[in-house]
Design a protein around this motif. Structure first.
Motif, short mmCIF file in Angstrom:
data_model
loop_
_atom_site.label_atom_id
_atom_site.label_comp_id
_atom_site.label_asym_id
_atom_site.label_seq_id
_atom_site.Cartn_x
_atom_site.Cartn_y
_atom_site.Cartn_z
N CYS A 1 0.84 -1.19 0.00
CA CYS A 1 0.00 0.00 0.00
C CYS A 1 0.88 1.25 0.00
CB CYS A 1 -0.92 0.01 1.22
SG CYS A 1 -0.01 0.07 2.81
N GLY A 2 0.25 2.40 -0.05
CA GLY A 2 0.98 3.66 0.03
C GLY A 2 0.12 4.83 -0.43
N MET A 3 0.65 6.04 -0.27
CA MET A 3 -0.02 7.24 -0.74
C MET A 3 0.26 7.41 -2.24
SD MET A 3 -1.41 8.16 2.04
CE MET A 3 -2.10 9.75 1.57
N VAL A 4 -0.77 7.73 -3.00
CA VAL A 4 -0.65 7.82 -4.45
C VAL A 4 0.42 8.84 -4.84
CG1 VAL A 4 -1.87 8.32 -6.60
CG2 VAL A 4 -3.06 7.16 -4.73
N HIS A 5 1.33 8.43 -5.71
CA HIS A 5 2.45 9.27 -6.13
C HIS A 5 1.93 10.49 -6.92
CE1 HIS A 5 6.31 10.49 -7.74
NE2 HIS A 5 6.91 9.54 -7.02
N PRO A 6 2.49 11.67 -6.69
CA PRO A 6 2.05 12.85 -7.45
C PRO A 6 2.12 12.67 -8.96
CG PRO A 6 3.44 13.51 -5.61
CD PRO A 6 3.48 12.02 -5.65
N HIS A 7 3.11 11.91 -9.46
CA HIS A 7 3.19 11.68 -10.91
C HIS A 7 1.97 10.94 -11.43
CE1 HIS A 7 7.02 13.39 -10.73
NE2 HIS A 7 7.81 12.32 -10.83
N VAL A 8 1.43 10.04 -10.63
CA VAL A 8 0.22 9.31 -11.04
C VAL A 8 -0.97 10.26 -11.08
CG1 VAL A 8 -1.35 7.42 -10.44
CG2 VAL A 8 1.12 7.14 -10.11
N LEU A 9 -1.06 11.14 -10.09
CA LEU A 9 -2.16 12.11 -10.08
C LEU A 9 -2.09 13.04 -11.29
CD1 LEU A 9 -2.19 13.03 -6.27
CD2 LEU A 9 -3.76 11.49 -7.48
N ARG A 10 -0.89 13.46 -11.64
CA ARG A 10 -0.74 14.33 -12.81
C ARG A 10 -1.09 13.60 -14.09
NH1 ARG A 10 4.21 15.54 -10.00
NH2 ARG A 10 4.01 17.51 -8.81
N ALA A 11 -0.81 12.29 -14.16
CA ALA A 11 -1.08 11.52 -15.37
C ALA A 11 -2.58 11.44 -15.68
CB ALA A 11 -0.50 10.12 -15.25
N VAL A 12 -3.42 11.63 -14.65
CA VAL A 12 -4.87 11.58 -14.86
C VAL A 12 -5.49 12.97 -14.72
CG1 VAL A 12 -5.06 9.19 -14.13
CG2 VAL A 12 -5.25 11.00 -12.42
N GLU B 1 -1.59 19.23 -5.63
CA GLU B 1 -1.62 20.25 -4.58
C GLU B 1 -3.02 20.38 -3.99
OE1 GLU B 1 1.03 21.75 -3.45
OE2 GLU B 1 2.29 20.69 -4.92
N ARG B 2 -4.04 19.82 -4.68
CA ARG B 2 -5.42 19.97 -4.22
C ARG B 2 -6.01 18.65 -3.70
NH1 ARG B 2 -8.03 24.58 -6.05
NH2 ARG B 2 -10.02 23.48 -5.97
N VAL B 3 -5.58 17.53 -4.28
CA VAL B 3 -6.13 16.24 -3.84
C VAL B 3 -4.98 15.27 -3.59
CG1 VAL B 3 -8.29 16.53 -5.12
CG2 VAL B 3 -6.36 15.37 -6.21
N ARG B 4 -5.26 14.27 -2.80
CA ARG B 4 -4.31 13.20 -2.54
C ARG B 4 -5.10 11.96 -2.15
NH1 ARG B 4 -1.52 15.70 2.92
NH2 ARG B 4 -3.46 16.27 4.00
N GLY B 5 -4.41 10.86 -2.05
CA GLY B 5 -5.13 9.63 -1.72
C GLY B 5 -4.19 8.48 -1.45
N PHE B 6 -4.77 7.33 -1.21
CA PHE B 6 -3.96 6.14 -0.98
C PHE B 6 -4.48 5.00 -1.84
CE2 PHE B 6 -7.16 5.81 2.50
CZ PHE B 6 -7.70 4.56 2.22
#
Length: 290
Positions: free
Chosen positions: A236-247, A252-257
């Motif tokens: 498990c882990g916190m979603v990497h910022p690069h993955v968030l940017r890819a979608v 800077e506004r959302v995060r997740g695991f």
């Protein structure tokens, strides 16, 4: 002599005709005897089927997470390189690809059988906007030699929670609750630092050995946990910022695991079975026990 010959001929023909009729009637009489059906007898009951053990534990896992507000989503088993690797921060030269060597479609370098259900996370995030809580069960493929703990095809389930204030504490709370629902309320759970390309920070999650725990002491000779007292169960882990940017999410506004696990392992531990190949041999003598 001509009259006598005609009498003999007629007698022979009559005898042959009678014998032919008798032979023709015999099978019918025999069939009536052997194929006799007593319509007053009760019918023979056909054996009832039941849910496969892998599907049963998958349903149990899904029910636990649905109760926590997760939504089940599915995706294709034949994927492209972007969804399976690229969007998950695994570029072509990343060593993590060696760990997930998969099966490619002939004549298409970027079409493959998915190595995890993580591509469904990418598809879900591209189709929905936060907040979202999704669960992705399904079949995955890797180029592994079949043995007691490996198979080129296996079952996996992953989860994803994206929102504006999700923390690692939420991740720990969700997974501890899940594992104690699955293995028992007193099951010890620990988190160890680890590495995954698509999460940061990342962790491996262990549970107390199911055999040693029942004995209330760690057995140095335990074949299940190899004397450690712990069993690795998921990553498990916190979603990497690069993955968030890819979608097209703003890190800077959302995060997740996110988390993921193969469902064969908890089933092996629960049933005390040593080889996962038993679940794929289609032997009714084995499957009928469950």
């Amino acid at each position: 002599m001509g009259a006598l010959a005609n009498e003999v001929k007629s007698a022979v023909m009559d005898a042959l005709g009678a014998r032919e009729a008798a032979l023709a009637a015999a099978p019918l009489e025999l069939a009536l005897i052997e194929e006799h059906v007593d319509v007053t007898l009760p019918g023979r009951a056909r054996p009832r089927g039941h849910v496969h053990p892998l599907r049963a534990i998958e349903d149990e896992i899904v029910d636990i997470f649905v109760a926590m507000g997760f939504q089940v989503v599915e995706g294709p088993e034949i994927e492209d390189d972007f969804h399976n690797f690229g969007a998950l921060n695994i570029p072509p030269d990343h060593p993590a690809r060696d760990m997930q060597d998969t099966i490619y479609v002939a004549g298409a370098e970027d079409i493959l059988l998915r190595t995890h259900t993580s591509p469904v996370q990418i598809r879900a995030m591209r189709a929905m906007r936060p907040p979202l809580r999704v669960l992705m069960p399904g079949t995955v493929y890797r180029r592994d030699d079949p043995d007691a703990t490996h198979s080129p095809m296996f079952q996996q389930i992953e989860g994803l929670w994206i929102d504006d204030r999700v923390t690692f504490a939420d991740l720990k709370g969700v997974l501890v609750h899940f594992l104690q629902r699955l293995f028992g309320a007193t099951t010890p759970v620990r988190f160890r630092p680890s590495f995954f390309p698509f999460t940061e920070p990342s962790a491996e999650v262990d549970i107390g050995c199911v055999r040693c725990a029942s004995a209330r002491a760690v057995d140095p000779a335990c074949r299940v946990c190899k004397g450690s007292g712990w069993l690795e169960i998921l990553g498990c882990g916190m979603v990497h910022p690069h993955v968030l940017r890819a979608v097209d999410y703003d890190p800077e506004r959302v995060r997740g695991f996110a988390f993921g696990m193969g469902i064969e392992r908890p089933l092996l531990l629960r049933l005390g079975i040593e080889s996962l190949r038993s679940f794929y041999d289609n032997d009714l003598r084995f499957l009928g026990q469950f």
